[in-house]
Design an enzyme around this catalytic site. Structure first.
Site, short mmCIF file in Angstrom:
data_model
loop_
_atom_site.label_atom_id
_atom_site.label_comp_id
_atom_site.label_asym_id
_atom_site.label_seq_id
_atom_site.Cartn_x
_atom_site.Cartn_y
_atom_site.Cartn_z
N SER A 211 14.20 35.50 75.30
CA SER A 211 15.56 36.02 75.42
C SER A 211 16.04 35.83 76.85
O SER A 211 15.43 35.08 77.61
CB SER A 211 15.59 37.49 75.00
OG SER A 211 16.91 37.93 74.86
N ASN A 212 17.11 36.49 77.23
CA ASN A 212 17.61 36.37 78.60
C ASN A 212 18.25 37.69 79.03
O ASN A 212 18.28 38.64 78.26
CB ASN A 212 18.60 35.21 78.69
CG ASN A 212 19.75 35.39 77.73
OD1 ASN A 212 20.57 36.29 77.90
ND2 ASN A 212 19.79 34.58 76.68
N ARG A 213 18.79 37.73 80.25
CA ARG A 213 19.21 39.01 80.83
C ARG A 213 20.66 39.38 80.53
O ARG A 213 21.18 40.35 81.07
CB ARG A 213 19.00 38.97 82.34
CG ARG A 213 17.52 38.84 82.71
CD ARG A 213 17.36 38.69 84.21
NE ARG A 213 18.01 39.76 84.93
CZ ARG A 213 18.59 39.63 86.11
NH1 ARG A 213 18.61 38.46 86.72
NH2 ARG A 213 19.16 40.66 86.70
N SER A 214 21.33 38.62 79.70
CA SER A 214 22.73 38.94 79.40
C SER A 214 22.84 40.32 78.75
O SER A 214 22.00 40.70 77.94
CB SER A 214 23.29 37.87 78.46
OG SER A 214 24.52 38.31 77.93
N ALA A 280 25.11 34.30 75.79
CA ALA A 280 24.06 33.52 76.46
C ALA A 280 23.07 33.14 75.36
O ALA A 280 22.13 33.88 75.07
CB ALA A 280 23.40 34.37 77.54
#
Ligand code: CTP
Length: 409
Positions: A211-214, A280
């Site tokens: 996943s990512n930090r969005s 994102a």
């Protein structure tokens, strides 16, 4: 930020019995800072928490706190004509139920029933009371009647338990009030917009993911602002702790993976005039996600096979342009360097009308703080917006878009 145009408005703040009464004092102050004249009406339960003297001292006006003390005029009728907006904050489950059924037996509900001004409620109660079908039914009745709602939010409640039922913050309440009193130009009236926002999660095994930090804050801000400007919005939202504000014109579809996001977007495109790709999206997913947990001892545990996800923005743009000539598409480019160059390349590669670029890094670009973006289009030189809060940036972006589409009235 307080718009200069906001002087001269009159607000009656109706305070009902909830531990959140203390925040109503800050709401009063912030409304006054926005040059708004505030008067206060209180129920007797509210006075169990704070006396009317406090509000009288802050506002400089007598508080309407007793139905049965005559000052030579019918107070609730006078009050109801003498305002542009009634804000009920905090609004307890009890007062919302009374307003929904038209009961009027205290200073706040008598005024609510008499007034033809806008009404904004900020619910505050325990999680169970908020989720109860009776409260939800009452809220639907109020919404259908045109009552505006801000919050509640999730957090620590009076009982010390965490749940949904915390009153919206004074800033959010005042922000909502300002938008009701001074709505921005309805430059998106008639638009139906699909917005993607937030991260996606690609499962590796039942407990791990890519996943990512969005947080989705920018896409949520854009969606809420578009609604204020008259659009109907479908927000396809990846996993995030943020909760978009409740609104009849904002439909939220929650998704987890990029494939789910793509499917949700495709299901909405036929009716849509504009697409905003603010999510994102993970570029890759796991080729064969495990159905049971990877163990450290698995010999293959150091190797993940990835397959590329479909580019949702590119696919949606092509489809939308085939459906309608006047389709309009906004993409995003979150970059660590060479922002304009990358944003311009994405504008062309994905067929967007505008790309909003932002610099991201360890301490930049994510979350709800102040930010700065670069607007890149074919028509105009790149332009920096901000630094400002994401909600202010949302408003500035829609101003630019309206300009580019020539739809400012
Ligand atoms: N996007 C999308 N679907 C994807 C990947 C990206 O819809 N599978 C959208 C994003 O929502 C954003 C824009 O494309 O509006 C740019 O996303 P970004 O991740 O920066 O672009 P990529 O095409 O993945 O390029 P790169 O990772 O090489 O920077």
């Amino acid at each position: 930020m307080v718009p200069e145009c906001c002087d001269g408005s009159r607000v009656l703040l109706g305070v009902s019995g909830s531990i959140a009464v203390y925040k109503a004092i800050e709401v009063t102050r912030k409304l006054q800072q926005a040059q708004i004249r505030v008067q206060v009406a209180m129920t007797s339960s509210a006075q169990q928490f704070v006396t009317s003297l406090t509000f009288q001292a802050i506002t400089g006006h007598p508080v309407f706190d007793d139905l049965w003390v005559s000052k030579g005029r019918i107070e609730h009728v006078e009050q109801s004509h003498d305002m542009d907006l009634l804000i009920v904050a905090p609004a307890s489950a009890n007062i919302l139920a009374k307003m929904a059924t038209g009961l009027a037996d205290d200073p706040v509900t008598t005024t609510a029933l008499s007034t033809r001004a806008h009404i904004l409620v900020a619910p505050a109660m325990e999680d169970g009371m908020w989720r109860h079908p009776a409260t939800q039914h009452n809220m639907q009745i109020l919404r259908d009647r045109g009552v505006w709602v801000v919050g509640p939010t999730e957090g620590v409640l009076a009982s010390g338990r965490v749940g949904l039922g915390r009153m919206a913050s004074p800033d959010e309440i005042v922000d909502a009030a300002l938008h009701i009193l001074h709505p921005p130009p309805l430059s998106l009236k008639g638009d139906r917009i699909v917005v993607t926002a937030g991260p996606t999660q690609e499962m590796i095994d039942p407990v791990r993911m890519l996943s990512n930090r969005s947080t989705g804050a920018m896409g949520i801000a854009l969606s809420e602002e578009a609604v204020r400007r008259g659009a109907q919005v479908c927000l396809v939202l990846g996993p995030t702790h943020l909760k978009p504000r409740d609104n009849n014109h904002l439909r939220v579809v929650r998704v987890e993976s990029a494939s789910e996001m793509l499917a949700a977007v495709q299901a909405e495109l036929a009716e849509c005039t504009m697409f905003v790709g603010a999510a994102a999206v993970s570029d890759f997913r796991i080729a064969n996600p495990r159905t049971s947990k990877w163990k450290r001892s698995d010999s293959e545990a150091t190797h993940l096979e990835l397959v590329e996800n479909t580019d949702i923005l590119k696919t949606a743009t092509a489809r939308l342009r085939a459906l309608r000539e006047d389709a309009w598409v906004m993409g995003f480019a979150a970059e660590t360097e060479d922002l304009e160059q990358h944003a311009r390349a994405k504008l062309e590669r994905k067929g967007c009308d505008v790309v909003i670029g932002n610099i991201v890094g360890p301490n930049r670009g994510f979350g709800e703080g102040r930010t700065e973006v670069l607007v890149v289009s074919r028509q105009q030189p790149a332009e920096v917006l901000g630094p400002a809060t994401k909600s202010e940036i949302g408003s500035l972006i829609w101003d630019k878009v309206a300009q580019m589409r020539g739809k400012f009235h």
